[in-house]
Design a protein around this motif. Sequence first.
Motif, PDB file in Angstrom:
ATOM      1  N   GLY A 118      95.440 -30.001 -19.062  1.00 55.75           N
ATOM      2  CA  GLY A 118      96.803 -30.273 -19.532  1.00 55.75           C
ATOM      3  C   GLY A 118      96.918 -30.176 -21.044  1.00 55.75           C
ATOM      4  N   ALA A 119      95.918 -30.698 -21.762  1.00 54.46           N
ATOM      5  CA  ALA A 119      95.945 -30.647 -23.229  1.00 54.46           C
ATOM      6  C   ALA A 119      95.886 -29.219 -23.731  1.00 54.46           C
ATOM      7  CB  ALA A 119      94.783 -31.456 -23.797  1.00 54.46           C
ATOM      8  N   LEU A 120      94.978 -28.414 -23.151  1.00 54.31           N
ATOM      9  CA  LEU A 120      94.854 -27.023 -23.591  1.00 54.31           C
ATOM     10  C   LEU A 120      96.103 -26.211 -23.239  1.00 54.31           C
ATOM     11  CD1 LEU A 120      91.125 -26.363 -22.621  1.00 54.31           C
ATOM     12  CD2 LEU A 120      92.083 -26.517 -24.932  1.00 54.31           C
ATOM     13  N   ALA A 121      96.666 -26.449 -22.061  1.00 53.30           N
ATOM     14  CA  ALA A 121      97.858 -25.703 -21.659  1.00 53.30           C
ATOM     15  C   ALA A 121      99.030 -26.021 -22.576  1.00 53.30           C
ATOM     16  CB  ALA A 121      98.203 -26.043 -20.200  1.00 53.30           C
ATOM     17  N   ASP A 122      99.205 -27.301 -22.883  1.00 51.91           N
ATOM     18  CA  ASP A 122     100.334 -27.663 -23.754  1.00 51.91           C
ATOM     19  C   ASP A 122     100.068 -27.282 -25.203  1.00 51.91           C
ATOM     20  OD1 ASP A 122     101.904 -28.621 -21.708  1.00 51.91           O
ATOM     21  OD2 ASP A 122     101.132 -30.668 -21.852  1.00 51.91           O
ATOM     22  N   TRP A 123      98.789 -27.294 -25.629  1.00 54.37           N
ATOM     23  CA  TRP A 123      98.491 -26.764 -26.965  1.00 54.37           C
ATOM     24  C   TRP A 123      98.903 -25.303 -27.034  1.00 54.37           C
ATOM     25  CZ3 TRP A 123      95.186 -22.638 -27.689  1.00 54.37           C
ATOM     26  CH2 TRP A 123      94.983 -22.252 -29.020  1.00 54.37           C
ATOM     27  N   PHE A 124      98.552 -24.543 -25.983  1.00 62.36           N
ATOM     28  CA  PHE A 124      98.924 -23.135 -25.936  1.00 62.36           C
ATOM     29  C   PHE A 124     100.441 -22.983 -25.988  1.00 62.36           C
ATOM     30  CE2 PHE A 124     100.095 -19.216 -23.867  1.00 62.36           C
ATOM     31  CZ  PHE A 124      99.196 -18.292 -24.358  1.00 62.36           C
ATOM     32  N   ALA A 125     101.175 -23.804 -25.217  1.00 70.29           N
ATOM     33  CA  ALA A 125     102.636 -23.682 -25.168  1.00 70.29           C
ATOM     34  C   ALA A 125     103.269 -23.989 -26.521  1.00 70.29           C
ATOM     35  CB  ALA A 125     103.189 -24.624 -24.094  1.00 70.29           C
ATOM     36  N   VAL A 126     102.786 -25.044 -27.183  1.00 67.78           N
ATOM     37  CA  VAL A 126     103.340 -25.417 -28.487  1.00 67.78           C
ATOM     38  C   VAL A 126     102.994 -24.369 -29.535  1.00 67.78           C
ATOM     39  CG1 VAL A 126     103.224 -27.112 -30.350  1.00 67.78           C
ATOM     40  CG2 VAL A 126     103.380 -27.879 -27.975  1.00 67.78           C
ATOM     41  N   THR A 127     101.740 -23.938 -29.527  1.00 70.86           N
ATOM     42  CA  THR A 127     101.311 -22.942 -30.517  1.00 70.86           C
ATOM     43  C   THR A 127     102.049 -21.626 -30.339  1.00 70.86           C
ATOM     44  OG1 THR A 127      99.115 -23.940 -30.589  1.00 70.86           O
ATOM     45  CG2 THR A 127      99.313 -21.717 -31.466  1.00 70.86           C
ATOM     46  N   ALA A 128     102.328 -21.255 -29.083  1.00 68.47           N
ATOM     47  CA  ALA A 128     102.991 -19.978 -28.799  1.00 68.47           C
ATOM     48  C   ALA A 128     104.389 -19.914 -29.385  1.00 68.47           C
ATOM     49  CB  ALA A 128     103.049 -19.755 -27.283  1.00 68.47           C
ATOM     50  N   LEU A 129     104.966 -21.065 -29.665  1.00 64.28           N
ATOM     51  CA  LEU A 129     106.284 -21.044 -30.295  1.00 64.28           C
ATOM     52  C   LEU A 129     106.218 -20.479 -31.712  1.00 64.28           C
ATOM     53  CD1 LEU A 129     107.690 -24.544 -29.258  1.00 64.28           C
ATOM     54  CD2 LEU A 129     108.490 -22.315 -28.444  1.00 64.28           C
ATOM     55  N   PHE A 130     105.122 -20.772 -32.426  1.00 63.75           N
ATOM     56  CA  PHE A 130     105.070 -20.483 -33.851  1.00 63.75           C
ATOM     57  C   PHE A 130     104.176 -19.308 -34.226  1.00 63.75           C
ATOM     58  CE2 PHE A 130     105.783 -25.070 -33.249  1.00 63.75           C
ATOM     59  CZ  PHE A 130     107.027 -25.187 -33.823  1.00 63.75           C
ATOM     60  N   LYS A 131     103.159 -18.986 -33.396  1.00 62.82           N
ATOM     61  CA  LYS A 131     102.263 -17.877 -33.751  1.00 62.82           C
ATOM     62  C   LYS A 131     101.492 -17.434 -32.510  1.00 62.82           C
ATOM     63  CE  LYS A 131     100.977 -20.526 -36.834  1.00 62.82           C
ATOM     64  NZ  LYS A 131     100.466 -20.972 -38.124  1.00 62.82           N
ATOM     65  N   TYR A 132     100.628 -16.447 -32.703  1.00 64.92           N
ATOM     66  CA  TYR A 132      99.804 -15.962 -31.601  1.00 64.92           C
ATOM     67  C   TYR A 132      98.618 -16.904 -31.429  1.00 64.92           C
ATOM     68  CZ  TYR A 132     102.434 -11.609 -32.048  1.00 64.92           C
ATOM     69  OH  TYR A 132     103.432 -10.682 -32.092  1.00 64.92           O
ATOM     70  N   PRO A 133      98.453 -17.504 -30.280  1.00 62.83           N
ATOM     71  CA  PRO A 133      97.286 -18.382 -30.063  1.00 62.83           C
ATOM     72  C   PRO A 133      95.990 -17.618 -30.209  1.00 62.83           C
ATOM     73  CG  PRO A 133      98.951 -18.727 -28.362  1.00 62.83           C
ATOM     74  CD  PRO A 133      99.367 -17.510 -29.118  1.00 62.83           C
ATOM     75  N   MET A 134      95.101 -18.124 -31.071  1.00 61.56           N
ATOM     76  CA  MET A 134      93.783 -17.520 -31.331  1.00 61.56           C
ATOM     77  C   MET A 134      93.903 -16.051 -31.760  1.00 61.56           C
ATOM     78  SD  MET A 134      91.364 -19.212 -28.377  1.00 61.56           S
ATOM     79  CE  MET A 134      92.211 -18.409 -27.049  1.00 61.56           C
ATOM     80  N   GLY A 135      95.057 -15.671 -32.299  1.00 61.83           N
ATOM     81  CA  GLY A 135      95.245 -14.308 -32.778  1.00 61.83           C
ATOM     82  C   GLY A 135      95.488 -13.285 -31.702  1.00 61.83           C
ATOM     83  N   LEU A 136      95.535 -13.707 -30.462  1.00 64.49           N
ATOM     84  CA  LEU A 136      95.738 -12.775 -29.353  1.00 64.49           C
ATOM     85  C   LEU A 136      97.228 -12.528 -29.156  1.00 64.49           C
ATOM     86  CD1 LEU A 136      93.171 -14.317 -26.839  1.00 64.49           C
ATOM     87  CD2 LEU A 136      92.839 -12.374 -28.391  1.00 64.49           C
ATOM     88  N   LYS A 137      97.628 -11.266 -29.195  1.00 61.80           N
ATOM     89  CA  LYS A 137      99.038 -10.938 -29.056  1.00 61.80           C
ATOM     90  C   LYS A 137      99.435 -10.908 -27.589  1.00 61.80           C
ATOM     91  CE  LYS A 137      99.492  -8.499 -33.423  1.00 61.80           C
ATOM     92  NZ  LYS A 137      99.980  -7.302 -34.131  1.00 61.80           N
ATOM     93  N   ILE A 138      99.443 -12.123 -27.030  1.00 58.95           N
ATOM     94  CA  ILE A 138      99.814 -12.295 -25.630  1.00 58.95           C
ATOM     95  C   ILE A 138     101.329 -12.209 -25.528  1.00 58.95           C
ATOM     96  CG2 ILE A 138      99.687 -13.892 -23.673  1.00 58.95           C
ATOM     97  CD1 ILE A 138      97.218 -15.126 -25.050  1.00 58.95           C
TER      98      ILE A 138
END
Length: 455
Positions: A96-116
């Motif tokens: 849950g923590a990793l999924a929501d980190w991904f969701a929050v981060t995806a708002l502002f930039k590419y998570p881990m630099g991956l252009k998902i």
Amino acid sequence: MQVNSEQTSVAADAPPAGPGTAGPPPVGPSTAAGAAVVVGLSAGDAEKAAALRKMKTVALALLVGMAVVFTLAYAFQKEYPWLEYVRAAAEGGMVGALADWFAVTALFKYPMGLKIPHTAIIPRRKDQIGASLSDFVETNFLSEQVVQEKLASIDIARKAGTWLSGPGGAERVAKEGAVLIRGAFTVLNDDDVQAVIEGMVRKHLLTPPWGPPVGRMAERIFADGHHHKLVDLLVDRTADWVDANHAAVNRLVSDRSPLWVPSFVDDLVGDKVYLELAKFVHAVQQDQDHQVRRAIDTYLAELAKDLQHDPVMIERAEGIKAQILGDPEVRELASRTWGTIKNALLGAVEDPDSELTQRFKSAVRDFGSRLVNDDELAGKVNAWIGDAAGYLVTTYRSDIAGVISDTVARWDAEETSQKIELQVGKDLQYIRINGTVVGALAGLVIFTVAHLLFG
């Protein structure tokens, strides 16, 4: 714009590696790698940045805690079977923590630099977001009905009246008005203002012929008999002069008589002329219907008509006007008028105790009291304000709302993301925290149900 890697590691390309590294993107350059100095933040933004760092630290701590618990529970679950439930809860919390980190981060930039796909939403779609926000504001806030209803609920007229009639209101208006007047006089060019006054004088005073309007005004005055007091005054002054100048009349007679006429004859003729003159003047003075008075009335009435209809008389009036107000006189009149107005106003606004200032303050307070106590006046003012605001909103709503989309369009994509994260990032960290807790509970429930059903 430089962004320090240590400050932005949480929202950048990978999950944070440890506490103390989280923080909002800086609004200024860093002084050295790993030691950023955030500059250009207001006091409020600095508080938000500190709160954001704190919440990121909490969310990170929960993730690290779940990883530690998971590791320990996994290592010892064979010796202590009940740790399987702990392991399942920790495992769900990490997911849950990793999924929501991904969701929050995806708002502002590419998570881990991956252009998902569908990540870095704000930087990539900032123009569309700005346009959508502009349309939302225009549709839901800048409508005539919304603005008028809001203004009606505020009752601006009475609020303004209470302030104007209260202590300090009129003084503040007078003070700001004085500043405005001084500023206007500083900006205005004296020659330009005098030229405007001169033009107005020529247009409204010199260009129209004087004869007809003067004749119409005189005709009304003579018809109503308002000139009779002036005639009475002239007759009275003539009678007073005649009574006080017997010798002067005698001298006029003797001066105009032949030299061979004896002096006693001149005296007799002079006395006779004086008596007749005095008798005539006193008769005119006492008889309001005397023929002289009627003759004066007739002459004045004809003069008024001639001024309106006789071309010769109208031309004479124009000649008199030209003699009185030629070009030099008009320029001097304009200069004196502007100078008088300017000096009077500047003197009045510079002196808070001047009569003009006191009268202005009194008028402001009186108007404020009327706004408070006069329902009809307050209603009219509120209606006028509502209509004016409605007109402005209806006419310029697109231009007003367009400020939002135009401003967002001018922002740099990365800067936009940083600004928005600074404003809402703290609240978004609660999503990570909640995701950790909810994930742990979900993992525990799923494992428990599966264990009970399938042993």
